[in-house]
Design a protein around this motif. Structure first.
Motif, PDB file in Angstrom:
ATOM      1  N   HIS A 176       0.795  -1.212   0.085  1.00 37.02           N
ATOM      2  CA  HIS A 176       0.072  -0.050  -0.118  1.00 37.02           C
ATOM      3  C   HIS A 176       0.742   1.292   0.028  1.00 37.02           C
ATOM      4  CE1 HIS A 176      -3.362  -2.672   0.712  1.00 37.02           C
ATOM      5  NE2 HIS A 176      -2.865  -3.007   1.878  1.00 37.02           N
ATOM      6  N   LEU A 177       2.061   1.415   0.137  1.00 33.52           N
ATOM      7  CA  LEU A 177       2.844   2.486   0.345  1.00 33.52           C
ATOM      8  C   LEU A 177       3.944   2.546  -1.051  1.00 33.52           C
ATOM      9  CD1 LEU A 177       4.359   2.165   4.028  1.00 33.52           C
ATOM     10  CD2 LEU A 177       2.302   3.410   3.095  1.00 33.52           C
ATOM     11  N   HIS A 178       3.537   3.836  -1.483  1.00 35.59           N
ATOM     12  CA  HIS A 178       4.295   4.154  -2.600  1.00 35.59           C
ATOM     13  C   HIS A 178       5.323   5.343  -2.197  1.00 35.59           C
ATOM     14  CE1 HIS A 178       4.705   5.290  -7.023  1.00 35.59           C
ATOM     15  NE2 HIS A 178       4.414   6.574  -6.522  1.00 35.59           N
ATOM     16  N   ARG A 179       6.447   5.116  -2.674  1.00 36.29           N
ATOM     17  CA  ARG A 179       7.569   5.884  -2.530  1.00 36.29           C
ATOM     18  C   ARG A 179       7.753   6.729  -3.785  1.00 36.29           C
ATOM     19  NH1 ARG A 179      12.346   1.712  -0.349  1.00 36.29           N
ATOM     20  NH2 ARG A 179      11.548   1.655   1.666  1.00 36.29           N
ATOM     21  N   LEU A 180       7.835   8.215  -3.285  1.00 39.99           N
ATOM     22  CA  LEU A 180       8.251   9.258  -4.276  1.00 39.99           C
ATOM     23  C   LEU A 180       9.672   9.545  -4.670  1.00 39.99           C
ATOM     24  CD1 LEU A 180       5.708  12.085  -3.186  1.00 39.99           C
ATOM     25  CD2 LEU A 180       5.405   9.964  -4.521  1.00 39.99           C
ATOM     26  N   GLY A 181      10.619   8.755  -3.980  1.00 40.09           N
ATOM     27  CA  GLY A 181      12.083   8.910  -4.287  1.00 40.09           C
ATOM     28  C   GLY A 181      12.782  10.117  -3.580  1.00 40.09           C
ATOM     29  N   TYR A 182      12.057  10.403  -2.376  1.00 43.34           N
ATOM     30  CA  TYR A 182      12.724  11.502  -1.707  1.00 43.34           C
ATOM     31  C   TYR A 182      12.631  11.478  -0.332  1.00 43.34           C
ATOM     32  CZ  TYR A 182      11.650  14.541  -5.594  1.00 43.34           C
ATOM     33  OH  TYR A 182      11.851  14.977  -6.919  1.00 43.34           O
ATOM     34  N   MET A 183      13.645  12.067   0.386  1.00 43.25           N
ATOM     35  CA  MET A 183      13.970  11.831   2.057  1.00 43.25           C
ATOM     36  C   MET A 183      13.898  13.240   2.535  1.00 43.25           C
ATOM     37  SD  MET A 183      14.532   8.744   2.641  1.00 43.25           S
ATOM     38  CE  MET A 183      15.067   8.756   4.330  1.00 43.25           C
ATOM     39  N   ILE A 184      13.038  13.320   3.835  1.00 42.74           N
ATOM     40  CA  ILE A 184      13.123  14.628   4.610  1.00 42.74           C
ATOM     41  C   ILE A 184      13.826  14.624   6.041  1.00 42.74           C
ATOM     42  CG2 ILE A 184      11.024  15.376   3.159  1.00 42.74           C
ATOM     43  CD1 ILE A 184       9.530  14.407   5.696  1.00 42.74           C
ATOM     44  N   ALA A 185      14.125  15.545   6.411  1.00 43.22           N
ATOM     45  CA  ALA A 185      14.586  15.703   7.767  1.00 43.22           C
ATOM     46  C   ALA A 185      13.947  16.950   8.324  1.00 43.22           C
ATOM     47  CB  ALA A 185      16.109  15.780   8.034  1.00 43.22           C
ATOM     48  N   ALA A 186      13.307  17.209   9.385  1.00 41.36           N
ATOM     49  CA  ALA A 186      12.491  18.167   9.724  1.00 41.36           C
ATOM     50  C   ALA A 186      12.749  18.321  11.439  1.00 41.36           C
ATOM     51  CB  ALA A 186      11.102  18.218   9.364  1.00 41.36           C
ATOM     52  N   PHE A 187      12.830  19.578  11.778  1.00 40.07           N
ATOM     53  CA  PHE A 187      13.033  19.643  13.316  1.00 40.07           C
ATOM     54  C   PHE A 187      12.547  21.291  13.607  1.00 40.07           C
ATOM     55  CE2 PHE A 187      17.293  20.195  11.733  1.00 40.07           C
ATOM     56  CZ  PHE A 187      17.844  21.241  12.426  1.00 40.07           C
ATOM     57  N   ALA A 188      12.499  21.495  14.967  1.00 39.65           N
ATOM     58  CA  ALA A 188      12.271  22.663  15.211  1.00 39.65           C
ATOM     59  C   ALA A 188      13.756  23.382  16.134  1.00 39.65           C
ATOM     60  CB  ALA A 188      11.122  22.954  16.368  1.00 39.65           C
ATOM     61  N   LEU A 189      14.070  24.317  15.918  1.00 36.13           N
ATOM     62  CA  LEU A 189      15.397  25.075  16.185  1.00 36.13           C
ATOM     63  C   LEU A 189      14.946  25.561  17.598  1.00 36.13           C
ATOM     64  CD1 LEU A 189      16.523  26.963  13.130  1.00 36.13           C
ATOM     65  CD2 LEU A 189      17.554  24.949  14.039  1.00 36.13           C
ATOM     66  N   PRO A 190      16.098  25.388  18.475  1.00 36.42           N
ATOM     67  CA  PRO A 190      15.762  25.817  19.760  1.00 36.42           C
ATOM     68  C   PRO A 190      16.090  27.530  20.068  1.00 36.42           C
ATOM     69  CG  PRO A 190      17.867  24.775  19.459  1.00 36.42           C
ATOM     70  CD  PRO A 190      17.103  24.446  18.448  1.00 36.42           C
ATOM     71  N   ALA A 191      16.871  27.972  18.932  1.00 32.96           N
ATOM     72  CA  ALA A 191      16.945  29.437  18.794  1.00 32.96           C
ATOM     73  C   ALA A 191      17.420  29.737  17.368  1.00 32.96           C
ATOM     74  CB  ALA A 191      18.298  29.870  19.735  1.00 32.96           C
ATOM     75  N   PRO A 192      17.067  30.877  16.955  1.00 36.27           N
ATOM     76  CA  PRO A 192      17.548  31.338  15.532  1.00 36.27           C
ATOM     77  C   PRO A 192      18.707  31.109  15.248  1.00 36.27           C
ATOM     78  CG  PRO A 192      16.268  33.046  16.957  1.00 36.27           C
ATOM     79  CD  PRO A 192      16.630  32.233  17.841  1.00 36.27           C
ATOM     80  N   LEU A 193      19.029  30.766  14.144  1.00 37.07           N
ATOM     81  CA  LEU A 193      20.649  30.774  13.281  1.00 37.07           C
ATOM     82  C   LEU A 193      21.128  31.856  13.488  1.00 37.07           C
ATOM     83  CD1 LEU A 193      19.873  28.247  10.548  1.00 37.07           C
ATOM     84  CD2 LEU A 193      20.621  27.757  12.682  1.00 37.07           C
ATOM     85  N   ASP A 194      22.538  32.009  13.741  1.00 38.51           N
ATOM     86  CA  ASP A 194      23.173  33.293  13.876  1.00 38.51           C
ATOM     87  C   ASP A 194      23.256  34.096  12.326  1.00 38.51           C
ATOM     88  OD1 ASP A 194      23.977  32.720  16.218  1.00 38.51           O
ATOM     89  OD2 ASP A 194      25.939  31.511  15.801  1.00 38.51           O
ATOM     90  N   GLY A 195      22.775  35.096  12.407  1.00 37.51           N
ATOM     91  CA  GLY A 195      22.949  36.257  11.330  1.00 37.51           C
ATOM     92  C   GLY A 195      21.522  36.005  10.680  1.00 37.51           C
ATOM     93  N   ILE A 196      20.648  35.269  11.247  1.00 33.75           N
ATOM     94  CA  ILE A 196      19.366  35.170  10.371  1.00 33.75           C
ATOM     95  C   ILE A 196      18.164  36.024  11.183  1.00 33.75           C
ATOM     96  CG2 ILE A 196      17.670  33.618   9.353  1.00 33.75           C
ATOM     97  CD1 ILE A 196      20.192  33.566   7.789  1.00 33.75           C
ATOM     98  N   SER A 197      17.261  36.679  10.798  1.00 36.13           N
ATOM     99  CA  SER A 197      16.378  37.288  11.370  1.00 36.13           C
ATOM    100  C   SER A 197      15.172  36.209  11.658  1.00 36.13           C
ATOM    101  CB  SER A 197      15.508  38.309  10.775  1.00 36.13           C
ATOM    102  OG  SER A 197      14.593  38.864  11.271  1.00 36.13           O
ATOM    103  N   PRO A 198      14.731  36.080  13.180  1.00 37.33           N
ATOM    104  CA  PRO A 198      13.876  35.006  13.548  1.00 37.33           C
ATOM    105  C   PRO A 198      12.589  35.374  12.498  1.00 37.33           C
ATOM    106  CG  PRO A 198      13.887  36.716  15.147  1.00 37.33           C
ATOM    107  CD  PRO A 198      14.892  36.948  14.297  1.00 37.33           C
ATOM    108  N   ARG A 199      12.158  36.356  11.993  1.00 40.75           N
ATOM    109  CA  ARG A 199      11.213  36.541  11.346  1.00 40.75           C
ATOM    110  C   ARG A 199      11.292  36.338   9.760  1.00 40.75           C
ATOM    111  NH1 ARG A 199       7.393  38.926  14.575  1.00 40.75           N
ATOM    112  NH2 ARG A 199       6.282  39.818  12.857  1.00 40.75           N
ATOM    113  N   ASP A 200      12.436  35.884   9.391  1.00 37.20           N
ATOM    114  CA  ASP A 200      12.601  35.637   7.799  1.00 37.20           C
ATOM    115  C   ASP A 200      12.475  34.194   7.579  1.00 37.20           C
ATOM    116  OD1 ASP A 200      13.053  38.371   7.256  1.00 37.20           O
ATOM    117  OD2 ASP A 200      15.414  38.134   7.242  1.00 37.20           O
ATOM    118  N   GLY A 201      11.901  33.803   6.502  1.00 39.09           N
ATOM    119  CA  GLY A 201      12.190  32.430   6.152  1.00 39.09           C
ATOM    120  C   GLY A 201      13.132  32.346   5.055  1.00 39.09           C
ATOM    121  N   ILE A 202      13.844  31.269   4.858  1.00 38.21           N
ATOM    122  CA  ILE A 202      14.590  31.154   3.901  1.00 38.21           C
ATOM    123  C   ILE A 202      14.653  29.782   3.111  1.00 38.21           C
ATOM    124  CG2 ILE A 202      17.334  30.982   3.561  1.00 38.21           C
ATOM    125  CD1 ILE A 202      16.646  33.708   4.707  1.00 38.21           C
TER     126      ILE A 202
END
Length: 408
Positions: A176-202
């Motif tokens: 029943h499972l159909h693979r699309l051929g991609y992998m994902i890794a997702a997680f929530a950051l504990p703090a903003p990345l250095d040099g990136i505004s916390p209100r910006d998407g990149i």
């Protein structure tokens, strides 16, 4: 409905679809019992988009008011490269229609709080055998090695992509499972990345691989890595962080991708999985039915998993209420109404894998051009109108409110 005629339902899975199913069945007078194989509630989760269909269902289920909107007002999304250069990009704020951005755990927490206190929840419990006849379903439940057999009027498998209920009743996952051929890794950051505004998407795009940084109004961003692979099974050997690094190649990571990969390396809480869809000829068998990802997983790329899970659970209760004397007929009616929408969602998930992970330099080069066009008053309005009126975007935001309201 008196206590001695109250129908019992086993709901397998304490995720969004399972909670929504239990709430809806309790509303129509059933006695749901939830079992969850984990020892406790799961928390956190990656970003999700809440479209109108999900909001309408959550409103009828009684917890829409408790689901926050973490979208950044007037937020901007940029396309960046490894050296840190940026151009205007397209984010989810550019999608037409009503939507909210949040974490998956936000919806689960709201649904859990809305669950009636008399609904029984059993942790560290899962079914090991399911046998049914015309009048009910016998289920052997395993609680930390102790086996018991109980009888229910209905069994709902809401236990995710690799559903135990689906495996027991409908056959092995591979069927029943159909693979699309991609992998994902997702997680929530504990703090903003250095040099990136916390209100910006990149967004960082390279052919066959991408990195997304999703901004929230009131908390640090979330990160998503997505990449194409011809050998999914091999991706599960070794450390996930090492596999993601390898997918982005030996080239210097640079000031943006480097810290993002380091953040993945240092987190203990993340999702790492293959992108798959659940494709089934039928979502029910007699008195056993699947809901959510166990039945129709559309994949993260469709952006409709949460909304579809809520709407499906809501409609399931409506159909059981309309056909109180014939559960199989109720399940078939439910599927007949819902399946066309989910078929569209699955096609969207296949098509929009290139929105998340462009497969060519040409697709990457077009994104800033389209983003700039969207910000021109006349052309941008025309493009948004065209996208809003397309079949893809109409299907994304379906609603079945009239069906549920009619029977409420």
């Amino acid at each position: 409905m008196s206590a001695n005629t109250r129908k019992r339902c086993l709901v397998v899975g304490l995720g969004i679809s399972g909670l929504a199913t239990a709430i809806r069945l309790h509303q129509i007078g059933w006695e749901p019992v939830i079992v969850e194989k984990a020892p406790d509630r799961r928390s956190g989760g990656y970003f999700v988009i809440f479209f109108g269909a999900g909001r309408a269902a959550a409103r009828r289920l009684g917890f829409d008011h408790a689901v926050p909107d973490r979208s950044v007002p007037n937020g901007r999304t940029y396309i960046a490269n490894r050296t840190g250069d940026r151009k205007p990009g397209m984010g989810f704020g550019d999608l037409p229609g009503e939507r909210r951005l949040m974490l998956r755990g936000d919806v689960e927490a709201a649904a859990f709080e809305a669950l009636p206190r008399d609904v029984e929840i059993r942790f560290s419990t899962q079914p090991t055998r399911i046998v049914q006849d015309e009048s009910g379903v016998d289920v052997i439940l395993d609680h930390n090695g102790t086996l018991t057999t109980e009888r229910f009027d209905l069994v709902v498998g809401a236990d995710g992509l690799r559903s135990t209920v689906r495996q027991l009743v409908f056959g092995p996952h591979e069927k029943h499972l159909h693979r699309l051929g991609y992998m994902i890794a997702a997680f929530a950051l504990p703090a903003p990345l250095d040099g990136i505004s916390p209100r910006d998407g990149i967004c960082l795009f390279e052919p066959g691989r991408s990195m997304w940084l999703f901004a929230f109004d009131d908390r640090p961003q979330s990160l998503l890595f997505s990449y194409r692979t011809d050998d999914v099974d091999n991706q599960f050997t070794g450390r996930p962080a090492d596999r993601v690094r390898a997918a982005f190649g030996p080239e210097p990571a640079g000031p943006l991708l480097g810290p993002a990969l380091d953040a993945l390396d240092n987190t203990d809480s993340f999702l790492y999985d293959t992108v798959e869809q659940t494709r089934m000829g039928s979502w029910s068998c007699g008195r056993v039915v699947l809901v959510g990802d166990s039945a129709w997983c559309v994949s993260l790329y469709a952006g409709m998993g949460v909304s579809a899970g809520l709407a499906g659970a809501d409609l399931l209760g409506t159909m059981l209420q309309r056909h109180p004397g014939d559960i199989p007929v109720a399940l078939r009616s439910w599927e007949a109404q819902l399946r066309p929408h989910l078929t569209n969602y699955q096609q969207i998930g296949v098509n929009e894998r290139f929105f998340f992970t462009p497969d060519s330099q040409r697709r990457i080069a077009l994104r800033p051009i389209v983003a700039r066009s969207l910000r021109l008053p006349l052309l941008g309005g025309a493009l948004r109108s065209l996208r809003a009126n397309s079949k893809s975007f109409r299907a994304r935001d379906f609603d079945i409110a009239h069906d549920s309201a009619a029977a409420a």
